[in-house]
Design a protein around this motif. Structure first.
Motif, short mmCIF file in Angstrom:
data_model
loop_
_atom_site.label_atom_id
_atom_site.label_comp_id
_atom_site.label_asym_id
_atom_site.label_seq_id
_atom_site.Cartn_x
_atom_site.Cartn_y
_atom_site.Cartn_z
N ASN A 61 0.82 -1.21 0.00
CA ASN A 61 0.00 0.00 0.00
C ASN A 61 0.86 1.26 0.00
O ASN A 61 0.52 2.26 -0.65
CB ASN A 61 -0.95 0.00 1.19
CG ASN A 61 -2.08 -1.00 1.02
OD1 ASN A 61 -2.42 -1.37 -0.11
ND2 ASN A 61 -2.66 -1.46 2.11
N THR A 63 3.75 1.52 -1.32
CA THR A 63 4.31 1.63 -2.67
C THR A 63 3.29 2.26 -3.62
O THR A 63 3.60 3.19 -4.37
CB THR A 63 4.70 0.23 -3.21
OG1 THR A 63 5.69 -0.34 -2.35
CG2 THR A 63 5.25 0.33 -4.63
N LEU A 64 2.05 1.77 -3.56
CA LEU A 64 1.02 2.24 -4.48
C LEU A 64 0.54 3.64 -4.15
O LEU A 64 0.06 4.36 -5.03
CB LEU A 64 -0.17 1.27 -4.46
CG LEU A 64 0.13 -0.17 -4.86
CD1 LEU A 64 -1.15 -1.00 -4.83
CD2 LEU A 64 0.76 -0.24 -6.25
N GLU A 65 0.68 4.04 -2.90
CA GLU A 65 0.22 5.36 -2.45
C GLU A 65 0.88 6.49 -3.23
O GLU A 65 0.30 7.56 -3.41
CB GLU A 65 0.50 5.52 -0.96
CG GLU A 65 -0.11 6.77 -0.35
CD GLU A 65 0.16 6.86 1.14
OE1 GLU A 65 -0.05 7.95 1.70
OE2 GLU A 65 0.60 5.86 1.74
N LEU A 67 1.54 6.51 -6.36
CA LEU A 67 1.16 6.51 -7.77
C LEU A 67 -0.07 7.38 -7.97
O LEU A 67 0.01 8.53 -8.33
CB LEU A 67 0.95 5.08 -8.25
CG LEU A 67 2.18 4.15 -8.11
CD1 LEU A 67 1.84 2.75 -8.58
CD2 LEU A 67 3.37 4.71 -8.89
N THR A 71 -5.06 3.22 -7.93
CA THR A 71 -4.28 1.99 -8.03
C THR A 71 -4.15 1.40 -6.64
O THR A 71 -3.51 1.99 -5.76
CB THR A 71 -2.89 2.27 -8.64
OG1 THR A 71 -3.07 2.78 -9.97
CG2 THR A 71 -2.05 1.01 -8.69
N ARG A 72 -4.77 0.23 -6.42
CA ARG A 72 -4.88 -0.31 -5.06
C ARG A 72 -4.68 -1.82 -5.05
O ARG A 72 -4.93 -2.52 -6.03
CB ARG A 72 -6.26 0.01 -4.47
CG ARG A 72 -6.55 1.47 -4.26
CD ARG A 72 -7.87 1.65 -3.58
NE ARG A 72 -7.92 0.93 -2.32
CZ ARG A 72 -9.04 0.68 -1.64
NH1 ARG A 72 -10.20 1.05 -2.12
NH2 ARG A 72 -9.00 0.01 -0.51
N GLN A 316 -9.21 2.14 -14.88
CA GLN A 316 -8.60 1.07 -14.07
C GLN A 316 -9.05 -0.31 -14.55
O GLN A 316 -10.13 -0.47 -15.12
CB GLN A 316 -8.96 1.22 -12.58
CG GLN A 316 -8.26 2.34 -11.87
CD GLN A 316 -8.79 3.69 -12.23
OE1 GLN A 316 -9.99 3.89 -12.32
NE2 GLN A 316 -7.89 4.64 -12.48
N MET A 327 -5.12 -6.66 -7.72
CA MET A 327 -4.67 -5.27 -7.79
C MET A 327 -5.54 -4.55 -8.81
O MET A 327 -5.78 -5.06 -9.90
CB MET A 327 -3.20 -5.17 -8.21
CG MET A 327 -2.73 -3.72 -8.39
SD MET A 327 -0.98 -3.57 -8.83
CE MET A 327 -1.01 -4.28 -10.49
N ALA A 329 -5.35 -1.41 -11.07
CA ALA A 329 -4.28 -0.52 -11.53
C ALA A 329 -4.79 0.40 -12.64
O ALA A 329 -5.61 0.00 -13.48
CB ALA A 329 -3.10 -1.33 -12.05
#
Length: 540
Positions: A61, A63-65, A67, A71-72, A316, A327, A329
């Protein structure tokens, strides 16, 4: 000689591209190896036991935060929750809710479902389910305690103000209708509201509503997409297809790969190509709502009325991951038929130091043309053909709308005031609301207020500054109330809607708006003036 040079150039390009891919994959493999070894070392040598699932989820999370917010990562249970949101069906009691340390606060009651039938109310706090105390449970666990197989019996302990109440009920199949209300405004003008783009249900619901209203004499339509957050891309295309003919491009998606770039066109004959339509949007109309309103605007098929939309031009897709996880994305941006991308926030150029994301609308805005040659613009949502006259939200008003203050005030109001007839309902208590914010409310807290309160808590000897602190807090509260007063028009409607919803369910809000909403009245005026309607759309 020339062919030899070309061959050398091609070989050189292949080598460069190959090296680039190898370099990139090496970097990915390197980072994965670093993480794996770090994780193994923690598991073996760290002084305390670690929770493998929790620590991995947090790492992903985080990492994705960085972007974009769409994206989760979804663990096994979150996958099921996401599926429920997409399909709009689940086993439950028929409420929407907030989670807190106390338990589950009921946000809204769905009419006719178990929670409604046994007398639960908005504002009730469920503190115990089947003898399991909810205090202290995390959101993920709280989200599951009221879901299950229809027919399952459950018992609840509920706090309502100072009272503690006990209830017994059974779970039922809950269906969220994306078209919860449609009706005739007058003898020839119909109204349809679409609240979300649920897979298949939204297209079927809109088509059915239009057909029913046509049987009642509808010759003009107000189509309400206000506060619709979006959903199914395919339903956005199919709903647009209800108004435009077969073979028309509705939206293009453009991604990094060819498979994520494609055009979506209408595949069926239109339900009605000539029905005069006004589409309503506001600043919370997003994604699929913008696809529909943008396409109808580009084809000069409908007058778009309201506020500039949210500006979510990102698409997405769900990707299956090991062990039942997923995921979601962002894979592409979408473009309206005229070529507009209406994405507002430029996540690719986020300021990594401050976290601030620039807006496309703050830069160069490009002009495009509709089918009739009208000018439309990219960068920052769909700009309506006709803007409604409302006040510009202050920072304090935005903060207030994102808090639970209006809900708490409305709940207190409903508990103290008996329900009147919906046709005679009116709320004129804005001054009372401002007093409530100053004296009772704890939900609407500005950043300055929060900082002062935190600093005061840390003081060892509070008595010396208590008087000055209280005076300062009073001044801050007075200032923030002055700032929200600038948006009385917006807030009065929000308060009124919340009270109406608690008295008469969501249906009551729609019924009241049909006769009293200023934007709906403006839409009817446009539809009644054929010359004005055609002039807005650029029809000769």
């Amino acid at each position: 000689m020339r062919n030899k040079k070309i061959l050398i150039l091609i070989v050189g390009c292949v080598i460069i591209v190959s090296f680039s891919f190898q370099s990139r994959f090496f970097e990915i493999a390197k980072q994965i190896e670093i993480y794996n070894n770090l994780y193994k070392t923690l598991n073996v040598d760290y002084i305390n036991e670690i929770n493998p699932g929790e620590i991995t989820t947090k790492a992903i999370n985080n990492t994705l935060e960085n972007l974009d917010p769409y994206t989760r990562f979804y663990n096994e249970q979150q996958v099921e929750d996401a599926k429920i949101r997409r399909e709009g069906e689940y086993g439950g009691i028929g409420i929407s809710s907030w989670y807190s340390k106390q338990g589950i606060t009921i946000r809204t009651i769905k009419e006719g479902f178990p929670a409604d039938k046994i007398g639960l109310k908005a504002g009730d706090i469920i503190i115990d389910v089947n003898n399991q105390k909810l205090q202290g449970l995390d959101n993920e666990n709280l989200s599951q305690v009221l879901k299950g197989i229809p027919g399952t019996a459950i018992s609840l302990v509920v706090k309502r103000g100072d009272k503690t109440l006990n209830f017994k009920l059974e779970l039922d199949k809950i269906i969220d209708d994306p078209v919860p209300y449609f009706e005739m405004i007058n003898k020839d003008t119909g109204y349809v509201i679409l609240t979300q783009f649920t897979v298949r249900k939204s297209t079927d619901g809109v088509r059915n509503a239009i057909n029913v209203l046509k049987e009642k004499g509808m010759k003009k339509l107000v189509f309400d997409l206000r506060s619709n957050p979006g959903g199914s891309l395919y339903d956005a295309v199919n709903i647009t297809n209800l108004f435009i003919p077969k073979g028309k491009r509705v939206v293009d998606t453009k991604g990094k790969t060819k498979k994520n770039s494609r055009s979506y066109t209408t595949s069926q004959d239109a339900l009605d190509e000539t029905l005069p339509v006004v589409v309503l949007i506001n600043d919370r109309s997003a994604s699929a709502s913008e696809i529909v309103s943008g396409a109808l605007q580009d084809y000069d098929r409908a007058v778009v009325l309201g506020e500039r939309s949210f500006g979510k031009g990102l698409v997405q897709r769900y990707f299956d991951l090991p062990y039942g996880t997923q995921m979601k994305a962002t894979i592409s941006k979408y473009y309206t038929p005229s070529g507009r991308c209406i994405q507002e926030l430029d996540y690719a150029n986020r300021n990594w130091k401050t976290g601030k994301v620039p807006k496309f609308s703050d830069g160069q805005v490009n002009t495009f043309k509709t089918e009739n040659g009208r000018a439309v613009y990219d960068g920052g949502g769909v700009t309506p053909d006709v803007k409604v006259n409302i006040s510009k939200k202050t920072e304090e008003t935005e903060k207030l709308l994102n808090s639970r203050a209006i809900f708490n005030f409305a709940t207190d109001y409903v508990r103290k005031n008996p329900k009147s007839d919906i046709n005679s309902f009116s709320f004129n208590g804005f001054e009372n609301f401002k007093t409530y914010l100053k004296t009772k409310d704890t939900a609407f807290v500005t950043e300055q207020e929060k900082l002062f309160k935190e600093a005061y808590k840390k003081l060892k000897n509070k008595d010396n500054v208590a008087s000055d602190y209280n005076q300062l807090i009073t001044k801050i509260k007075t200032y923030k109330v002055q700032q929200i007063n600038k948006n009385k028009d917006i807030l009065l409607e929000k308060i009124q809607d919340e009270i109406l919803q608690q008295y008469f369910y969501k249906k009551g809000v729609y019924q009241y708006h049909l006769k009293n909403d200023a934007t709906i009245k403006q839409a009817v005026q446009i539809l009644n003036d054929e010359s004005k309607y055609n002039k807005i759309l650029g029809n000769s």
